[in-house]
Design a protein around this motif. Structure first.
Motif, PDB file in Angstrom:
ATOM      1  N   TYR A 121       0.877  -1.172   0.000  1.00  0.00           N
ATOM      2  CA  TYR A 121       0.000   0.000   0.000  1.00  0.00           C
ATOM      3  C   TYR A 121       0.908   1.213   0.000  1.00  0.00           C
ATOM      4  CZ  TYR A 121      -3.949   3.014   1.146  1.00  0.00           C
ATOM      5  OH  TYR A 121      -4.925   3.980   1.111  1.00  0.00           O
TER       6      TYR A 121
ATOM      7  N   GLU B  80      -8.500 -12.216   9.193  1.00  0.00           N
ATOM      8  CA  GLU B  80      -8.992 -10.909   8.732  1.00  0.00           C
ATOM      9  C   GLU B  80      -9.440 -10.984   7.279  1.00  0.00           C
ATOM     10  OE1 GLU B  80      -6.503  -7.521  11.093  1.00  0.00           O
ATOM     11  OE2 GLU B  80      -5.367  -8.807   9.727  1.00  0.00           O
ATOM     12  N   TRP B  81      -8.646 -11.663   6.485  1.00  0.00           N
ATOM     13  CA  TRP B  81      -8.989 -11.785   5.064  1.00  0.00           C
ATOM     14  C   TRP B  81     -10.302 -12.536   4.880  1.00  0.00           C
ATOM     15  CZ3 TRP B  81      -8.446  -9.371   0.907  1.00  0.00           C
ATOM     16  CH2 TRP B  81      -8.602  -9.971  -0.338  1.00  0.00           C
ATOM     17  N   ASP B  82     -10.529 -13.551   5.688  1.00  0.00           N
ATOM     18  CA  ASP B  82     -11.770 -14.314   5.624  1.00  0.00           C
ATOM     19  C   ASP B  82     -12.962 -13.450   6.042  1.00  0.00           C
ATOM     20  OD1 ASP B  82     -13.018 -16.981   5.194  1.00  0.00           O
ATOM     21  OD2 ASP B  82     -13.566 -16.749   7.305  1.00  0.00           O
ATOM     22  N   ALA B  83     -12.742 -12.564   7.016  1.00  0.00           N
ATOM     23  CA  ALA B  83     -13.824 -11.679   7.460  1.00  0.00           C
ATOM     24  C   ALA B  83     -14.150 -10.622   6.417  1.00  0.00           C
ATOM     25  CB  ALA B  83     -13.434 -11.019   8.785  1.00  0.00           C
ATOM     26  N   VAL B  84     -13.137 -10.184   5.672  1.00  0.00           N
ATOM     27  CA  VAL B  84     -13.343  -9.154   4.649  1.00  0.00           C
ATOM     28  C   VAL B  84     -14.042  -9.713   3.414  1.00  0.00           C
ATOM     29  CG1 VAL B  84     -12.106  -7.656   3.013  1.00  0.00           C
ATOM     30  CG2 VAL B  84     -11.414  -7.745   5.412  1.00  0.00           C
ATOM     31  N   LYS B  85     -13.855 -10.990   3.134  1.00  0.00           N
ATOM     32  CA  LYS B  85     -14.399 -11.604   1.922  1.00  0.00           C
ATOM     33  C   LYS B  85     -15.914 -11.454   1.845  1.00  0.00           C
ATOM     34  CE  LYS B  85     -10.999 -15.167   0.763  1.00  0.00           C
ATOM     35  NZ  LYS B  85     -10.765 -16.635   0.683  1.00  0.00           N
ATOM     36  N   PHE B  86     -16.391 -11.204   0.627  1.00  0.00           N
ATOM     37  CA  PHE B  86     -17.820 -11.132   0.363  1.00  0.00           C
ATOM     38  C   PHE B  86     -18.356 -12.555   0.217  1.00  0.00           C
ATOM     39  CE2 PHE B  86     -21.264 -10.222  -2.891  1.00  0.00           C
ATOM     40  CZ  PHE B  86     -22.171  -9.798  -1.927  1.00  0.00           C
ATOM     41  N   LYS B  87     -19.389 -12.899   0.980  1.00  0.00           N
ATOM     42  CA  LYS B  87     -19.902 -14.271   0.991  1.00  0.00           C
ATOM     43  C   LYS B  87     -21.386 -14.275   0.632  1.00  0.00           C
ATOM     44  CE  LYS B  87     -16.595 -15.534   4.598  1.00  0.00           C
ATOM     45  NZ  LYS B  87     -16.404 -16.010   5.986  1.00  0.00           N
TER      46      LYS B  87
ATOM     47  N   ILE C   9      -2.005  -8.697   6.575  1.00  0.00           N
ATOM     48  CA  ILE C   9      -3.407  -9.081   6.798  1.00  0.00           C
ATOM     49  C   ILE C   9      -3.434 -10.577   7.058  1.00  0.00           C
ATOM     50  CG2 ILE C   9      -5.719  -9.204   5.818  1.00  0.00           C
ATOM     51  CD1 ILE C   9      -5.117  -6.768   4.171  1.00  0.00           C
TER      52      ILE C   9
END
Length: 659
Positions: A267, A278-285, A274
C-alpha cells in the motif's frame, strides 16, 4: 472399469471415391489416438474399414488400405455396433461411440425385409437400446469425387434418420481443415456449474441446469522430469518434487514455520500485513442463487462486452413444466428482441458475484428444448474506453474518394470467408487450434524419435495460419487495383533517431563533418516545458500535456492554459490577442478531448460566455461559432454530460445583451 472410459470404433470408407481424402483421414485418426494417450489413457479404440474386397475387419497394417470396391456404410455401422456389444455387453452405457467417415456417394444394398428406411430405423433402435452414440462425417467437395445426386440425396436422408431417432449427428466437410476439426478427438464429459432456481421474482422460479458451452482448450500440463533414476529401474517415476523454505532476514539460518508467516499487501511504500482470519472476514460471501435483475433491448448489449466463457441454461431434465416455462420466456424475449440481465452466484461460498446477459436460443429440433446462452458482462473497473476521432472530422483531402472506396470494397469481397455456393471457410466448429495441433504432432514424433527436429508446418495447418496463395494469385488484379489507389508518402515530421544515425555513420571527410553536425544537434538535451509562455502558448501546452512522468502535468497544463486565455481576453482589444485567444481555446478543447477531461473545458467555456456578457465582447463570442468552439459532447468524450444537441445549440441560443 474406469468411470470415464470410452469405447470408440472408427468406421472408415476406403473405397475408390475416397482415395483423395485418405491422407487427411489418416492424419485425423492419428491425432485422435495421440489425444487419447494424453487425456484418455483408459479409452479403447477399434477400426473398421469398408470398401475392400476382404471381409476380415482386423487392421493389421499401420497405413490405411486403398479399397477397390464401393463400400456400404450401413454394413460398417452394423459391424461396429456388434464389436461394441460383444466387448462391453450391458456395461459402459453412454460411453460407446461410433465415428463414420465416408462421402456417401455409393448406394447401400436393398434390405431383404422392408425398405431401407425401415432397416435404418431398426439399427437406430438397437443403438439407443445399447446406449451408443454416433457421429457421421460426410466428405464432399474437393476431397471427394463427383457422384449421382439421387444417390447422395438418398444417403443424406438415411443418415438424417439416425440423427432423428438416436443420439447421432452428421456434419459435412469440404476441406482438409474442416475434416481435421470435424472429429471430436477429446471426450469431455459435461459437468453442471449450477443446478437450482432461475428466480424471476419472489413467487416465480424455474428449475434450470447450467453447463459450460465453450471453454478455452489449453496445453496439457507439462511435468518436471528427473533423469537421476537408474536406467535399469523400470518402475522409476522420474518425478521431481519441489519444497519451499521461508527464512528470516535477520537470521538466514532460521526457517520460519507456517504458523509464524502472514501475507502482506503493498500500500504505497509500505506493506500492510493481513492475517487469514482478517482476510476471511473481509471476503464477500453471497448466497448461491441466480436472480433476474431486469430486461433490456438486445441492441444495448454490445458484442465486445462479453467476457470469459459462454454458459448455457437448459430446463431441468425430465421437468416438463420447467421446459415449458423456459420455452415461453425464450420465445417471448426473441419476439420482443430483449435480453435478460442476471446476478449469478454459482456455488455456496463463492467469493464473487457474476452479472451477465441471458440471450434466448430457440431450438430448431422438436426433440431439443429451447435454452439460453449466458455471457458475463464487465463491471466498471473491467471496461477499457479508448476514444478515437471520427473520420468525418478530417478534411475532405484525407477521406477516400469513390475509386478508392470501390477498390477497398472489392478487396474485402475478395477475402470473404463465406462466398456464395461454397462452404464457409474456417468455421469455428471445424477449425482446430493450429498451435495445439502442431504441439501434439511434435509430441508424437518425439515419442518415437527423441532426437527429431521440429518439422515444417503441415500444409493443412498452413491454411489456418496463412493466406490462400491460390486465391491471391487468382485475384491479383483486385490487389493491384487497391495498391494503385493509395499513394504512400513519407511523413516529413518523422526524424531519424540518434541511434539510427550512429548506425549509418558515413565515411569521407565532407560526409563525416555533416554527420558530426547532425549528432551535435541531436546531442542537445530538449528543454522540459514547465509553464505556458507568451511566444508560443499552443506548443507549450501540447508539450506539457505530453509529459508522462506524472499525472499532475495534465491538470497543470489545463489550468495554465485557462489562465493564459483569461489573460488574453483581459486585453482582447489588442488585435494580436484576438486570434491567439481563439487558437489557445481550440488547443484546450482538443487536449481535453484526448485526455477525457470534458467537464473542465465545458465549465470554462460557460465561464467565458459570462465574461463575454460582462465585458460586452460580441466579436469574441461571434468568432466561436465558425470555428466550432462549442461544448464537448458525449460523442467526443464518454465522460461528458452534454448531449450532441446541447453542444450544437449552445452558441446559437446564447444572446449577448449589449447596449
Amino acid at each position: 472399469m474406469a468411470r470415464n472410459k470410452e469405447g470408440l470404433v472408427l468406421l472408415l470408407d476406403v473405397g475408390p471415391t475416397m482415395h483423395n481424402a485418405l491422407p487427411e483421414i489418416k492424419k485425423v485418426c492419428s491425432m485422435l489416438i495421440q489425444k487419447k494417450l494424453i487425456y484418455g489413457k483408459f479409452d479403447e479404440v477399434g477400426v473398421v474399414v469398408f470398401g475392400t474386397q476382404e471381409t476380415d475387419n482386423e487392421l493389421t497394417k499401420r497405413k490405411l488400405p486403398r479399397g477397390n470396391f464401393d463400400g456400404d456404410y450401413l454394413d460398417a455401422i452394423v459391424v461396429g455396433m456388434d464389436m461394441l456389444i460383444k466387448k462391453y455387453q450391458a456395461t459402459n452405457k453412454g460411453k460407446k461411440r461410433l465415428c463414420l467417415i465416408t462421402n456417401a456417394l455409393c448406394p447401400i444394398k436393398d434390405s431383404c425385409e422392408g425398405t431401407k428406411e425401415d432397416q435404418v430405423g431398426t439399427i437406430a433402435a438397437q443403438m439407443s437400446a445399447h446406449g451408443m452414440k454416433m457421429e457421421s462425417v460426410i466428405v464432399r467437395g474437393r476431397l471427394s469425387g463427383e457422384g449421382d445426386q439421387i444417390i447422395m440425396d438418398e444417403n443424406d436422408r438415411l443418415l438424417n434418420i439416425f440423427s432423428e431417432k438416436t443420439s447421432a449427428k452428421a456434419v459435412y466437410v469440404e476441406s482438409p481443415t474442416a475434416l481435421l476439426g470435424a472429429i471430436k478427438t477429446r471426450n469431455i464429459s459435461p459437468v453442471t456449474i449450477f443446478r437450482g432456481d432461475l428466480e424471476l421474482g419472489s413467487n416465480m422460479k424455474i428449475k434450470v441446469w447450467v453447463y459450460k458451452k465453450t471453454s478455452e482448450e489449453k496445453f496439457p500440463t507439462l511435468k518436471k522430469y528427473s533423469d537421476k533414476a537408474p536406467s535399469t529401474d523400470r518402475f522409476a517415476t522420474h518425478e521431481v518434487k519441489v519444497d519451499y523454505e521461508y527464512k528470516s532476514v535477520e537470521d538466514p539460518n532460521k526457517v520460519v514455520p507456517p504458523e509464524q508467516r502472514i501475507k502482506g499487501y503493498r500500500y504505497g511504500p509500505q506493506v500492510v500485513p493481513i492475517s487469514s482470519a482478517e482476510w476471511d472476514a473481509v471476503k464477500f460471501k453471497p448466497e448461491k442463487s441466480v436472480k433476474l435483475l431486469g430486461f433490456t433491448d438486445a441492441s444495448n448489449i454490445m458484442r465486445h462486452y462479453y467476457m470469459k466463457d459462454v454458459n448455457i441454461f437448459i430446463p431441468e431434465p425430465g421437468n416438463a413444466r420447467a421446459a415449458l416455462a423456459v420455452s415461453a420466456l425464450a420465445r417471448a424475449m426473441k419476439e420482443m428482441n430483449k435480453v435478460a440481465i442476471l446476478r449469478c452466484v454459482w456455488r455456496q461460498g463463492q467469493g464473487s458475484v457474476v452479472v451477465g446477459v441471458l440471450t434466448p436460443n430457440i431450438s430448431e429440433k422438436d426433440s431439443t428444448p429451447d435454452s439460453f446462452y449466458f455471457n458475463t458482462l464487465p463491471f466498471a473497473e473491467d471496461v477499457r474506453e479508448f476514444q478515437f476521432p471520427s473520420f468525418s472530422s478530417f478534411p475532405a483531402s484525407w477521406q477516400p474518394n469513390e475509386q478508392q472506396q470501390e477498390a477497398a470494397d472489392n478487396l474485402v469481397k475478395m477475402l470473404d470467408l463465406a462466398p456464395s455456393a461454397k462452404q464457409e471457410a474456417l468455421l469455428p466448429d471445424f477449425t482446430p487450434n493450429p498451435i495445439l495441433e502442431r504441439f501434439y504432432r511434435h509430441l508424437e514424433l518425439k515419442s518415437k524419435h527423441p532426437d527429431a527436429v521440429v518439422p515444417p508446418l503441415d500444409e493443412t495447418l498452413k491454411t489456418i495460419t496463412e493466406a490462400d496463395p491460390d486465391l491471391f494469385s487468382e485475384k491479383k488484379n483486385v490487389i493491384d487495383a487497391f495498391s494503385k489507389s493509395f499513394e504512400l508518402k513519407e511523413n516529413p515530421r518523422l526524424k531519424k533517431s540518434s541511434k539510427l544515425l550512429l548506425r549509418e555513420k558515413p565515411s569521407g571527410s565532407d560526409e563525416e563533418l555533416r554527420y558530426q553536425d547532425a549528432t551535435n544537434v541531436l546531442a542537445v538535451k530538449p528543454v522540459k516545458v514547465e509553464k505556458i509562455g507568451d511566444s508560443s502558448p499552443v506548443q507549450d501546452f501540447e508539450a506539457m500535456m505530453s509529459h508522462r512522468d506524472s499525472p499532475d502535468w495534465v491538470s497543470k497544463a489545463i489550468q495554465d492554459m485557462k489562465n493564459k486565455i483569461n489573460s488574453l481576453i483581459e486585453n482582447f482589444y489588442d488585435g494580436d490577442n484576438h486570434g491567439k485567444a481563439l487558437e489557445c481555446l481550440l488547443a484546450l478543447r482538443k487536449g481535453c478531448i484526448l485526455e477525457q477531461e470534458p467537464k473542465q473545458f465545458n465549465d470554462f467555456l460557460r465561464h467565458l460566455f459570462n465574461v463575454s456578457q460582462e465585458k460586452k465582447l460580441r466579436n469574441f463570442y461571434e468568432s466561436l461559432i465558425p470555428r466550432g468552439l462549442t461544448l464537448i459532447s458525449k460523442s467526443e468524450a464518454i465522460d461528458s454530460e452534454v448531449t450532441d444537441d446541447e453542444a450544437r445549440n449552445f452558441l446559437v441560443k446564447k444572446e449577448l445583451k449589449i447596449e
